[in-house]
Write a protein that holds these residues in place. Structure first.
Motif, PDB file in Angstrom:
ATOM      1  N   PRO A 262       0.800  -1.227   0.000  1.00 29.76           N
ATOM      2  CA  PRO A 262       0.000   0.000   0.000  1.00 29.76           C
ATOM      3  C   PRO A 262       0.832   1.276   0.000  1.00 29.76           C
ATOM      4  CG  PRO A 262      -0.926  -1.596   1.515  1.00 29.76           C
ATOM      5  CD  PRO A 262       0.387  -2.151   1.058  1.00 29.76           C
ATOM      6  N   LEU A 263       1.934   1.294   0.743  1.00 30.92           N
ATOM      7  CA  LEU A 263       2.785   2.482   0.749  1.00 30.92           C
ATOM      8  C   LEU A 263       3.404   2.726  -0.620  1.00 30.92           C
ATOM      9  CD1 LEU A 263       4.699   2.327   4.166  1.00 30.92           C
ATOM     10  CD2 LEU A 263       2.807   3.811   3.520  1.00 30.92           C
ATOM     11  N   VAL A 264       3.852   1.648  -1.262  1.00 24.39           N
ATOM     12  CA  VAL A 264       4.410   1.784  -2.602  1.00 24.39           C
ATOM     13  C   VAL A 264       3.351   2.300  -3.574  1.00 24.39           C
ATOM     14  CG1 VAL A 264       5.473   0.534  -4.529  1.00 24.39           C
ATOM     15  CG2 VAL A 264       6.117  -0.027  -2.180  1.00 24.39           C
ATOM     16  N   GLY A 268       3.716   5.729  -5.626  1.00 23.43           N
ATOM     17  CA  GLY A 268       3.683   5.664  -7.083  1.00 23.43           C
ATOM     18  C   GLY A 268       2.641   6.580  -7.690  1.00 23.43           C
ATOM     19  N   ILE A 269       1.453   6.617  -7.094  1.00 29.29           N
ATOM     20  CA  ILE A 269       0.391   7.482  -7.624  1.00 29.29           C
ATOM     21  C   ILE A 269       0.745   8.949  -7.400  1.00 29.29           C
ATOM     22  CG2 ILE A 269      -2.016   8.160  -7.290  1.00 29.29           C
ATOM     23  CD1 ILE A 269      -2.683   5.261  -6.886  1.00 29.29           C
ATOM     24  N   MET A 270       1.399   9.267  -6.297  1.00 32.13           N
ATOM     25  CA  MET A 270       1.844  10.646  -6.085  1.00 32.13           C
ATOM     26  C   MET A 270       2.844  11.061  -7.163  1.00 32.13           C
ATOM     27  SD  MET A 270       2.232  10.711  -1.908  1.00 32.13           S
ATOM     28  CE  MET A 270       2.914  12.379  -1.919  1.00 32.13           C
ATOM     29  N   LEU A 276       5.939  13.071 -12.630  1.00 30.65           N
ATOM     30  CA  LEU A 276       7.235  12.412 -12.765  1.00 30.65           C
ATOM     31  C   LEU A 276       7.134  11.110 -13.550  1.00 30.65           C
ATOM     32  CD1 LEU A 276       8.679  12.996  -9.172  1.00 30.65           C
ATOM     33  CD2 LEU A 276       9.112  14.295 -11.264  1.00 30.65           C
ATOM     34  N   VAL A 277       5.939  10.546 -13.613  1.00 34.41           N
ATOM     35  CA  VAL A 277       5.698   9.345 -14.414  1.00 34.41           C
ATOM     36  C   VAL A 277       4.663   9.702 -15.467  1.00 34.41           C
ATOM     37  CG1 VAL A 277       4.887   6.958 -14.397  1.00 34.41           C
ATOM     38  CG2 VAL A 277       6.203   7.851 -12.453  1.00 34.41           C
ATOM     39  N   GLU A 278       4.991   9.444 -16.721  1.00 33.15           N
ATOM     40  CA  GLU A 278       4.111   9.847 -17.824  1.00 33.15           C
ATOM     41  C   GLU A 278       2.985   8.844 -18.017  1.00 33.15           C
ATOM     42  OE1 GLU A 278       6.322  10.483 -21.339  1.00 33.15           O
ATOM     43  OE2 GLU A 278       7.570  12.092 -20.504  1.00 33.15           O
ATOM     44  N   THR A 279       1.848   9.156 -17.448  1.00 39.88           N
ATOM     45  CA  THR A 279       0.626   8.380 -17.635  1.00 39.88           C
ATOM     46  C   THR A 279      -0.525   9.244 -17.173  1.00 39.88           C
ATOM     47  OG1 THR A 279      -0.499   6.286 -17.166  1.00 39.88           O
ATOM     48  CG2 THR A 279       0.671   7.319 -15.348  1.00 39.88           C
ATOM     49  N   SER A 280      -1.705   8.844 -17.488  1.00 33.68           N
ATOM     50  CA  SER A 280      -2.881   9.644 -17.133  1.00 33.68           C
ATOM     51  C   SER A 280      -3.832   8.822 -16.288  1.00 33.68           C
ATOM     52  CB  SER A 280      -3.602  10.137 -18.395  1.00 33.68           C
ATOM     53  OG  SER A 280      -4.035   9.026 -19.179  1.00 33.68           O
TER      54      SER A 280
END
Length: 319
Positions: A262-264, A268-270, A276-280
């Motif tokens: 859950p922390l990961v 990741g979503i933050m 910082l991560v290219e996705t929508s």
């Protein structure tokens, strides 16, 4: 269990062997390791009954030493479970008595038990260890005194390696448990802080969930992360083996994955929301799906525990 399951066979007790003092009723074992200790104690008491006529005083002293182990059976608690003191005391005492019993055995008996001693020691000692090579049958028959000394040296090295092995397993268990508790507490605190704080939002709600409170969205993301961690950890949890250890390492590995996932997922979503991560993320379903994917990615974080557990359970699987 290495050093605690593979033991030399007991010498059959003749019908006219002395029974020794009557022992008090044994407490009912409360854990698997206590059952193994109870079984080993009964075996040693029977062997001492056979060997007692050769040196009654020493045999009685060894019985008294074993009786100290009786007090740790049937008692268990969280502190004892974490420290492992009762377990280590029980087996180290049993090991000490086994080494002392070498002095009560005849050279023929030691020669007959030698293959069992060597086989058990070979599980935790390198094949070229001097205590093993000194007892190689091809090296010739040593004198009676030298044979006893070499057997005791073999048992001492074997027991020391076994005790060190189990101490390492216990420490790994405690570390994984501590990390799991820390992660769970952190997740609870994150939800509570988001519930009480309305100015800062860790996660931005998708367009179809604009009215959902931030803490509730965060809570569902944590659940999705735990689901992803569970799915990724399921194959290894099913196929993993405990190696006969009392520390339940596969269970602790699974708990660590469920706690870290859950922390990961939140982190990741933050990163996604921060660009910082290219996705929508255009919908709640996409957000939760992304949380599952990131939760499954906990494997990269918990791989260190998996490698260490595999190193420990590799030799244990041979027993």
């Amino acid at each position: 269990m290495i050093g605690q399951e593979t033991q030399p066979e007991a010498i059959p007790e003749p019908r006219n062997a002395p029974e020794g003092p009557v022992r008090p009723a044994a407490p009912v074992p409360a854990a698997v390791w206590q059952v193994r200790v109870r079984t080993k104690l009964d075996d040693l008491y029977q062997q001492l009954a056979v060997l007692s006529p050769r040196d009654p005083e020493r045999a009685e002293a060894l019985r008294a030493q074993l009786s100290g182990v009786e007090g740790v059976l049937g008692r268990s608690g969280v502190v004892e479970w974490l420290r492992g003191g009762n377990l280590e005391y029980a087996w180290q005492t049993i090991h000490s008595v086994e080494r002392a019993m070498v002095a009560l055995r005849s050279p023929d008996e030691l020669t007959g038990l030698l293959p069992a001693y060597r086989s058990a020691a070979a599980q935790v000692l390198p094949a070229d260890d001097k205590v093993l090579t000194d007892l190689d049958p091809s090296a010739g028959a040593p004198s009676d005194a030298l044979l006893r000394a070499r057997v005791q040296a073999l048992l001492l090295r074997y027991h020391s390696a076994s005790d060190e092995f189990h101490e390492s397993a216990r420490r790994l268990r405690n570390r994984m448990l501590g990390l799991s508790v820390f992660a769970l507490v952190a997740e609870i605190l994150v939800v509570l802080v988001q519930w009480r704080t309305h100015d800062v939002r860790l996660l931005e709600a998708p367009t179809d969930a604009g009215g959902v409170p931030a803490w509730r969205l965060l809570f569902f993301v944590l659940i999705a992360g735990a689901l992803g961690a569970f799915l990724s950890a399921l194959p290894s949890m099913i196929t993993s083996r405990s190696g006969g250890l009392p520390y339940k390492l596969p269970f602790q590995q699974g708990l660590l994955k469920l706690a870290i996932g859950p922390l990961v997922a939140v982190v990741g979503i933050m990163l996604v929301i921060g660009g910082l991560v290219e996705t929508s993320v255009s919908s709640t379903a996409a957000l939760l799906g992304l949380a599952i994917v990131f939760g499954a990615g906990q494997q990269a974080v918990t791989a260190f525990a998996d490698r260490r557990a595999a190193e420990l359970l590799g030799p244990a699987a041979k027993s």
